[in-house]
Design a protein around this motif. Structure first.
Motif, PDB file in Angstrom:
ATOM      1  N   PHE A 141     -35.857 -53.707  12.492  1.00  0.00           N
ATOM      2  CA  PHE A 141     -37.025 -54.399  11.919  1.00  0.00           C
ATOM      3  C   PHE A 141     -37.606 -55.635  12.407  1.00  0.00           C
ATOM      4  O   PHE A 141     -36.847 -56.253  12.986  1.00  0.00           O
ATOM      5  N   ARG A 142     -38.960 -55.424  12.387  1.00  0.00           N
ATOM      6  CA  ARG A 142     -39.725 -56.589  13.117  1.00  0.00           C
ATOM      7  C   ARG A 142     -40.649 -57.337  12.195  1.00  0.00           C
ATOM      8  O   ARG A 142     -41.306 -56.338  11.397  1.00  0.00           O
ATOM      9  N   PHE A 143     -40.881 -58.525  12.458  1.00  0.00           N
ATOM     10  CA  PHE A 143     -41.843 -59.196  11.634  1.00  0.00           C
ATOM     11  C   PHE A 143     -42.703 -59.969  12.279  1.00  0.00           C
ATOM     12  O   PHE A 143     -42.142 -60.581  13.518  1.00  0.00           O
ATOM     13  N   ASP A 144     -43.952 -60.352  11.872  1.00  0.00           N
ATOM     14  CA  ASP A 144     -44.877 -61.106  12.406  1.00  0.00           C
ATOM     15  C   ASP A 144     -45.473 -62.025  11.284  1.00  0.00           C
ATOM     16  O   ASP A 144     -46.106 -61.509  10.247  1.00  0.00           O
ATOM     17  N   GLN A 145     -45.174 -63.319  11.264  1.00  0.00           N
ATOM     18  CA  GLN A 145     -45.410 -64.410  10.421  1.00  0.00           C
ATOM     19  C   GLN A 145     -46.544 -65.085  10.733  1.00  0.00           C
ATOM     20  O   GLN A 145     -46.398 -65.742  11.849  1.00  0.00           O
ATOM     21  N   HIS A 146     -47.573 -65.046  10.261  1.00  0.00           N
ATOM     22  CA  HIS A 146     -48.761 -65.604  10.579  1.00  0.00           C
ATOM     23  C   HIS A 146     -49.912 -65.585   9.475  1.00  0.00           C
ATOM     24  O   HIS A 146     -49.315 -65.241   8.327  1.00  0.00           O
ATOM     25  N   GLY A 147     -50.847 -66.453   9.844  1.00  0.00           N
ATOM     26  CA  GLY A 147     -51.942 -66.536   8.495  1.00  0.00           C
ATOM     27  C   GLY A 147     -53.245 -66.574   9.386  1.00  0.00           C
ATOM     28  O   GLY A 147     -53.361 -66.812  10.914  1.00  0.00           O
ATOM     29  N   HIS A 148     -54.553 -66.553   8.828  1.00  0.00           N
ATOM     30  CA  HIS A 148     -55.617 -66.890   9.296  1.00  0.00           C
ATOM     31  C   HIS A 148     -56.747 -67.120   8.051  1.00  0.00           C
ATOM     32  O   HIS A 148     -56.305 -66.905   6.834  1.00  0.00           O
ATOM     33  N   THR A 149     -57.735 -67.460   8.543  1.00  0.00           N
ATOM     34  CA  THR A 149     -58.938 -67.886   7.487  1.00  0.00           C
ATOM     35  C   THR A 149     -59.602 -66.343   7.323  1.00  0.00           C
ATOM     36  O   THR A 149     -59.200 -65.534   7.968  1.00  0.00           O
ATOM     37  N   THR A 150     -60.359 -66.403   6.374  1.00  0.00           N
ATOM     38  CA  THR A 150     -61.085 -65.276   6.030  1.00  0.00           C
ATOM     39  C   THR A 150     -62.665 -65.395   5.945  1.00  0.00           C
ATOM     40  O   THR A 150     -63.489 -65.842   5.053  1.00  0.00           O
ATOM     41  N   PRO A 151     -63.274 -65.732   7.271  1.00  0.00           N
ATOM     42  CA  PRO A 151     -64.409 -66.064   7.476  1.00  0.00           C
ATOM     43  C   PRO A 151     -65.620 -65.263   7.113  1.00  0.00           C
ATOM     44  O   PRO A 151     -65.266 -63.902   6.914  1.00  0.00           O
ATOM     45  N   PRO A 168     -69.188 -63.152   7.588  1.00  0.00           N
ATOM     46  CA  PRO A 168     -69.662 -62.495   8.933  1.00  0.00           C
ATOM     47  C   PRO A 168     -70.295 -63.454   9.841  1.00  0.00           C
ATOM     48  O   PRO A 168     -71.065 -64.183   9.358  1.00  0.00           O
ATOM     49  N   GLY A 169     -69.992 -63.503  11.220  1.00  0.00           N
ATOM     50  CA  GLY A 169     -70.472 -64.442  12.243  1.00  0.00           C
ATOM     51  C   GLY A 169     -69.703 -65.746  12.160  1.00  0.00           C
ATOM     52  O   GLY A 169     -70.105 -66.351  13.271  1.00  0.00           O
ATOM     53  N   GLU A 170     -68.910 -65.894  11.449  1.00  0.00           N
ATOM     54  CA  GLU A 170     -68.265 -67.168  11.313  1.00  0.00           C
ATOM     55  C   GLU A 170     -66.844 -66.735  12.338  1.00  0.00           C
ATOM     56  O   GLU A 170     -66.069 -65.822  12.260  1.00  0.00           O
ATOM     57  N   ALA A 171     -66.197 -67.810  13.145  1.00  0.00           N
ATOM     58  CA  ALA A 171     -65.214 -67.680  13.834  1.00  0.00           C
ATOM     59  C   ALA A 171     -64.019 -67.781  12.707  1.00  0.00           C
ATOM     60  O   ALA A 171     -63.900 -68.297  11.865  1.00  0.00           O
ATOM     61  N   MET A 172     -62.716 -67.108  13.401  1.00  0.00           N
ATOM     62  CA  MET A 172     -61.539 -67.028  12.498  1.00  0.00           C
ATOM     63  C   MET A 172     -60.449 -68.054  12.967  1.00  0.00           C
ATOM     64  O   MET A 172     -60.298 -68.063  14.326  1.00  0.00           O
ATOM     65  N   ALA A 173     -60.035 -68.995  12.163  1.00  0.00           N
ATOM     66  CA  ALA A 173     -58.757 -69.518  12.723  1.00  0.00           C
ATOM     67  C   ALA A 173     -57.687 -68.803  12.409  1.00  0.00           C
ATOM     68  O   ALA A 173     -57.320 -68.384  11.350  1.00  0.00           O
ATOM     69  N   VAL A 174     -56.592 -68.994  13.299  1.00  0.00           N
ATOM     70  CA  VAL A 174     -55.391 -68.297  13.247  1.00  0.00           C
ATOM     71  C   VAL A 174     -54.070 -69.154  13.327  1.00  0.00           C
ATOM     72  O   VAL A 174     -54.052 -69.964  14.173  1.00  0.00           O
ATOM     73  N   SER A 175     -52.949 -68.842  12.480  1.00  0.00           N
ATOM     74  CA  SER A 175     -51.989 -69.691  12.707  1.00  0.00           C
ATOM     75  C   SER A 175     -50.756 -68.680  12.930  1.00  0.00           C
ATOM     76  O   SER A 175     -50.596 -67.661  12.168  1.00  0.00           O
ATOM     77  N   THR A 176     -50.140 -68.861  14.126  1.00  0.00           N
ATOM     78  CA  THR A 176     -49.149 -67.897  14.327  1.00  0.00           C
ATOM     79  C   THR A 176     -47.783 -68.531  14.002  1.00  0.00           C
ATOM     80  O   THR A 176     -47.447 -69.564  15.156  1.00  0.00           O
ATOM     81  N   TRP A 177     -46.755 -68.093  13.268  1.00  0.00           N
ATOM     82  CA  TRP A 177     -45.600 -68.919  13.248  1.00  0.00           C
ATOM     83  C   TRP A 177     -44.404 -68.388  13.695  1.00  0.00           C
ATOM     84  O   TRP A 177     -43.548 -68.957  14.412  1.00  0.00           O
ATOM     85  N   LYS A 178     -43.965 -67.004  13.821  1.00  0.00           N
ATOM     86  CA  LYS A 178     -42.947 -66.446  14.316  1.00  0.00           C
ATOM     87  C   LYS A 178     -43.112 -64.789  14.352  1.00  0.00           C
ATOM     88  O   LYS A 178     -43.441 -64.292  13.299  1.00  0.00           O
ATOM     89  N   GLN A 179     -42.445 -64.516  15.569  1.00  0.00           N
ATOM     90  CA  GLN A 179     -42.660 -63.024  15.790  1.00  0.00           C
ATOM     91  C   GLN A 179     -41.067 -62.617  16.182  1.00  0.00           C
ATOM     92  O   GLN A 179     -40.720 -63.201  17.531  1.00  0.00           O
ATOM     93  N   ALA A 180     -40.352 -61.818  15.499  1.00  0.00           N
ATOM     94  CA  ALA A 180     -39.192 -61.670  15.912  1.00  0.00           C
ATOM     95  C   ALA A 180     -38.507 -60.277  15.212  1.00  0.00           C
ATOM     96  O   ALA A 180     -39.168 -59.800  14.369  1.00  0.00           O
ATOM     97  N   PHE A 181     -37.358 -59.935  15.651  1.00  0.00           N
ATOM     98  CA  PHE A 181     -36.683 -59.011  14.893  1.00  0.00           C
ATOM     99  C   PHE A 181     -35.654 -59.532  13.991  1.00  0.00           C
ATOM    100  O   PHE A 181     -34.941 -60.693  14.347  1.00  0.00           O
ATOM    101  N   GLY A 182     -35.354 -59.190  12.858  1.00  0.00           N
ATOM    102  CA  GLY A 182     -34.431 -59.467  11.946  1.00  0.00           C
ATOM    103  C   GLY A 182     -34.341 -58.947  10.546  1.00  0.00           C
ATOM    104  O   GLY A 182     -35.328 -58.233  10.438  1.00  0.00           O
ATOM    105  N   LEU A 183     -33.479 -59.448   9.858  1.00  0.00           N
ATOM    106  CA  LEU A 183     -33.229 -58.566   8.445  1.00  0.00           C
ATOM    107  C   LEU A 183     -33.228 -59.653   7.509  1.00  0.00           C
ATOM    108  O   LEU A 183     -33.260 -59.535   6.240  1.00  0.00           O
TER     109      LEU A 183
END
Length: 218
Positions: free
Chosen positions: A128-138, A140-155
């Protein structure tokens, strides 16, 4: 010597010894009961604690500046809520559209989310793999801000996050085991659930219902 003057008689040796011992005892008591607690934070007799002399040794209190850095106390316009989301995922043979999905919630900037999730159906963390992240919902034409918290395998995972922007925060879950699994996600804090089909919940997961009812049939 006049007739009215009396001769000075030396103090008896025994009294002199007692006076010297008394002065020595008094000096020892002063050192143990006053000087050591006040100057060296040592209080063998307990007098310093009773008298408050031990506070003379202690450093001055420091006041924490609650306006600097991250706020320790905060109020939110978004109502507090709790939810339990059971997310069914198929085995790896079911295809990517059934064995993995993204689930997020909508959060305001500086809002806090407390979370805990566990995988039911497999005991192998590498399945099992998970990717904990977030982003804005801009727009059209606006830049997206992204936050990446953790990417790993685990239960399982538990913790808290504070959103750095107005946007969506959550996880991409991927099951590569030979069996279907359920992710039981518990949330509490200041957030909003995302309606079915919108960014962050494209799979249409329904909260607060059993796993069998939480995901619409393909």
């Amino acid at each position: 010597m006049s007739a009215n003057e009396q001769p000075t008689r030396p103090m008896a040796r025994g009294r002199l010894i007692l006076a010297a011992l008394g002065a020595l005892l008094l000096a020892v008591l002063i050192v143990l009961g006053a000087i050591l607690p006040a100057e060296f934070n040592r209080d063998p007799l307990g007098v310093g604690k009773l008298s408050g002399l031990s506070r003379l040794w202690a450093p001055e209190d420091q006041t924490v500046d609650t306006t600097a850095g991250a706020a320790r106390a905060r109020e939110y316009d978004t109502p507090f809520r709790t939810d339990v989301i059971e997310i069914p995922l198929g085995d790896f043979m079911a295809g990517a559209d059934r064995s993995e999905l993204e689930y997020k919630v909508r959060m305001k900037k500086d809002a806090t989310l407390i979370y805990a999730w566990e995988v039911i159906g497999t005991s192998e963390p590498r399945d099992f793999r998970f990717d904990q992240h977030g982003h804005t919902t801009p727009k059209p034409g606006e830049a997206m801000a992204v936050s990446t918290w953790k990417q790993a395998f685990g239960l399982k995972q538990q913790g808290a996050l504070t959103s750095p922007f107005d946007g969506i925060q959550g996880w991409q879950f991927s099951n590569s085991s030979e069996k279907p699994v359920v992710v039981r996600l518990r949330l509490a804090g200041f957030y909003e659930l995302i309606p079915s089909g919108q960014p962050g919940n494209e799979a249409g997961i329904v909260a607060n219902v059993p796993a069998a009812q939480a995901r619409p049939a393909p």
